[in-house]
Design an enzyme around this catalytic site. Structure first.
Site, PDB file in Angstrom:
ATOM      1  N   PHE A  11       0.742  -1.414   0.133  1.00 57.47           N
ATOM      2  CA  PHE A  11       0.084  -0.368   0.137  1.00 57.47           C
ATOM      3  C   PHE A  11       0.491   1.353  -0.063  1.00 57.47           C
ATOM      4  O   PHE A  11       0.591   2.235  -0.856  1.00 57.47           O
ATOM      5  CB  PHE A  11      -1.061   0.014   1.177  1.00 57.47           C
ATOM      6  CG  PHE A  11      -1.853   1.052   1.311  1.00 57.47           C
ATOM      7  CD1 PHE A  11      -2.791   1.732   0.029  1.00 57.47           C
ATOM      8  CD2 PHE A  11      -1.577   1.911   2.477  1.00 57.47           C
ATOM      9  CE1 PHE A  11      -3.889   2.702   0.405  1.00 57.47           C
ATOM     10  CE2 PHE A  11      -2.885   3.088   2.945  1.00 57.47           C
ATOM     11  CZ  PHE A  11      -3.398   3.441   1.652  1.00 57.47           C
ATOM     12  N   VAL A  12       2.037   1.450   0.646  1.00 57.80           N
ATOM     13  CA  VAL A  12       2.638   2.550   1.336  1.00 57.80           C
ATOM     14  C   VAL A  12       4.166   2.854  -0.514  1.00 57.80           C
ATOM     15  O   VAL A  12       4.280   3.149  -0.335  1.00 57.80           O
ATOM     16  CB  VAL A  12       2.578   2.559   2.128  1.00 57.80           C
ATOM     17  CG1 VAL A  12       3.984   3.106   2.342  1.00 57.80           C
ATOM     18  CG2 VAL A  12       1.805   2.933   3.241  1.00 57.80           C
ATOM     19  N   ARG A  33      10.327  -9.949  -5.192  1.00 60.18           N
ATOM     20  CA  ARG A  33       9.800 -11.391  -4.759  1.00 60.18           C
ATOM     21  C   ARG A  33       9.723 -11.978  -6.105  1.00 60.18           C
ATOM     22  O   ARG A  33       9.656 -13.295  -6.668  1.00 60.18           O
ATOM     23  CB  ARG A  33       8.817 -12.209  -3.308  1.00 60.18           C
ATOM     24  CG  ARG A  33      10.045 -11.864  -2.364  1.00 60.18           C
ATOM     25  CD  ARG A  33       9.695 -12.180  -1.703  1.00 60.18           C
ATOM     26  NE  ARG A  33      10.749 -11.483  -0.302  1.00 60.18           N
ATOM     27  CZ  ARG A  33       9.744 -11.939   1.093  1.00 60.18           C
ATOM     28  NH1 ARG A  33       9.189 -12.855   1.945  1.00 60.18           N
ATOM     29  NH2 ARG A  33      10.944 -12.300   2.426  1.00 60.18           N
ATOM     30  N   CYS A  70      10.218   0.373   2.435  1.00 64.53           N
ATOM     31  CA  CYS A  70       8.593   0.023   3.229  1.00 64.53           C
ATOM     32  C   CYS A  70       8.900  -1.195   3.523  1.00 64.53           C
ATOM     33  O   CYS A  70       7.672  -1.826   4.151  1.00 64.53           O
ATOM     34  CB  CYS A  70       8.113   0.433   2.206  1.00 64.53           C
ATOM     35  SG  CYS A  70       7.986   2.111   1.383  1.00 64.53           S
ATOM     36  N   ALA A  71       8.455  -2.182   3.122  1.00 65.50           N
ATOM     37  CA  ALA A  71       8.758  -3.807   2.816  1.00 65.50           C
ATOM     38  C   ALA A  71       8.663  -4.238   4.445  1.00 65.50           C
ATOM     39  O   ALA A  71       9.995  -3.305   5.884  1.00 65.50           O
ATOM     40  CB  ALA A  71       9.206  -5.007   2.391  1.00 65.50           C
ATOM     41  N   ARG A  73       7.054  -7.231   7.535  1.00 58.86           N
ATOM     42  CA  ARG A  73       5.877  -7.885   7.923  1.00 58.86           C
ATOM     43  C   ARG A  73       5.019  -7.387   8.755  1.00 58.86           C
ATOM     44  O   ARG A  73       5.117  -7.138  10.169  1.00 58.86           O
ATOM     45  CB  ARG A  73       6.205  -9.256   8.306  1.00 58.86           C
ATOM     46  CG  ARG A  73       5.331 -10.531   8.831  1.00 58.86           C
ATOM     47  CD  ARG A  73       5.966 -11.654   9.755  1.00 58.86           C
ATOM     48  NE  ARG A  73       5.266 -12.490  10.253  1.00 58.86           N
ATOM     49  CZ  ARG A  73       3.801 -12.827  11.089  1.00 58.86           C
ATOM     50  NH1 ARG A  73       4.345 -12.567  11.909  1.00 58.86           N
ATOM     51  NH2 ARG A  73       2.958 -14.009  10.842  1.00 58.86           N
ATOM     52  N   SER A 116       7.030   2.458  12.738  1.00 60.55           N
ATOM     53  CA  SER A 116       4.980   2.681  12.901  1.00 60.55           C
ATOM     54  C   SER A 116       4.974   3.463  13.997  1.00 60.55           C
ATOM     55  O   SER A 116       6.125   3.019  14.877  1.00 60.55           O
ATOM     56  CB  SER A 116       5.102   1.024  13.622  1.00 60.55           C
ATOM     57  OG  SER A 116       3.336   1.350  13.681  1.00 60.55           O
ATOM     58  N   TYR A 142       4.905  -7.297  16.854  1.00 56.73           N
ATOM     59  CA  TYR A 142       5.458  -6.394  15.944  1.00 56.73           C
ATOM     60  C   TYR A 142       5.888  -4.837  16.219  1.00 56.73           C
ATOM     61  O   TYR A 142       6.566  -4.754  15.518  1.00 56.73           O
ATOM     62  CB  TYR A 142       4.133  -5.904  15.209  1.00 56.73           C
ATOM     63  CG  TYR A 142       4.237  -4.344  13.837  1.00 56.73           C
ATOM     64  CD1 TYR A 142       4.535  -4.548  12.915  1.00 56.73           C
ATOM     65  CD2 TYR A 142       3.608  -3.315  14.190  1.00 56.73           C
ATOM     66  CE1 TYR A 142       5.234  -3.868  11.656  1.00 56.73           C
ATOM     67  CE2 TYR A 142       3.511  -2.017  12.861  1.00 56.73           C
ATOM     68  CZ  TYR A 142       3.660  -2.907  12.065  1.00 56.73           C
ATOM     69  OH  TYR A 142       4.417  -2.114  10.984  1.00 56.73           O
TER      70      TYR A 142
END
Length: 320
Positions: A11-12, A33, A70-71, A73, A116, A142
């Protein structure tokens, strides 16, 4: 300028890719990937497995100037993993630091990390927003993994001289948003009565365009080096206000029942939905004064304009 961008299928990251591709004198390189269906003209891609493997060393051959990472989990509301922290660490800590080490070896000048607000914590008292330099206090796996990645990056930067920029977004919304925000739009579009007409919390949000604008600012702003920034729309909303304004953007009447927040919280905890209740009824505010002052930055998109763009995309693409 050559920019390595990770997470371009997300999304980002996808929005960052589109913004970078429109900038003159910027060459974008994507480690992927799996292939994306349509890449903007001039974008270079190459295949890669996990960021923890040796393929990150391919960065050296592309001689990038900046990495925008930006990647990750992402946070999962109902994680079924036996060891969620280990899974988050594998991607968000080990993968990030493997990429950063490869970037340093490739002579990358700056590494921009999209972290985050969960590094700061889960909630605030009204009128006591998180600030960028507050002591971190993550609660869930997270948030812990994002903090550990930040700490590793700053240590690597201090050792190698590579500039580290950390951005901690709050909840991001915009065209193509998924998860709870999409569910909210579907409820409003269907005219479902919602018991959120008396929620007097305050929550910071950030429109996708505002976050992307800050990321692009941090790519080359001299004052961004080795700093942590919080980002929001700089206009905090209650859940009730957000629903009412989103309904207006959708061209619908909001059917909000004035159920007291304490009753909702009690009912949600009884149903095992305490975390969701906290997000709907609790406050989470951020102070972006450091971001504004240090970078001379203002969110370019106002909340109502961003909500209208989000609603328009939903009506044209995702309406169910």
């Amino acid at each position: 300028m050559r920019v390595i961008l990770t997470g371009a299928s997300g999304f980002v990251g996808g929005a960052v890719l589109q913004a970078l591709s429109r900038k003159a004198n910027v060459e974008v390189i994507l480690p992927l990937r799996s292939s994306l269906r349509a890449l903007p003209a001039g974008v270079i891609s190459y295949p890669i497995g996990d960021l923890t493997d040796d393929q990150t060393e391919q960065l050296i051959t592309h001689r990038p100037d900046v990495v925008v990472h930006c990647a990750s989990r992402v946070h999962i509301m109902s994680d079924t993993s036996d060891n969620p922290l280990a899974e988050f660490r594998r991607t968000n800590v080990e993968g990030t630091l493997a990429l950063a080490r490869a970037a340093s070896n490739a002579g990358v000048r700056r590494f921009v990390f999209v972290s985050s607000i969960k590094v700061n914590g889960e909630q605030t008292r009204q009128g006591a927003p998180y600030r960028a330099d507050d002591p971190p206090c993550p609660v869930d796996p997270y948030g812990i993994s994002k903090l550990e990645a930040e700490q590793g990056l700053l240590a690597l930067g201090a050792k190698t001289g590579m500039e580290i920029v950390i951005i901690r977004p709050v909840l991001v919304y915009g065209p193509g948003v998924k998860a709870n925000f999409l569910s909210m739009m579907r409820w409003l579009h269907r005219g479902v009565p919602l018991p959120f007409g008396a929620i007097h919390n305050r929550r910071s949000l950030v429109a996708l365009d505002n976050l992307v604008d800050l990321i692009l600012t941090c790519i080359d702003h001299p004052s961004a080096a080795n700093q942590v920034f919080l980002v929001s729309d700089d206009e905090d909303l209650s859940t009730t206000d957000l629903l009412a304004r989103m309904a207006q953007a959708l061209g619908k009447s909001s059917r909000l029942l004035p159920i007291p927040a304490w009753m909702l919280s009690v009912g949600a905890r009884a149903l095992g939905k305490g975390a969701l209740s906290q997000r709907l009824c609790g406050s989470l505010q951020v102070d972006i004064s450091k971001t504004r002052q240090r970078l001379d930055w203002q969110p370019p998109v106002k909340v109502d304009a961003a909500l209208r763009a989000t609603a328009r995309f939903y009506q044209e693409n995702d309406k169910k």
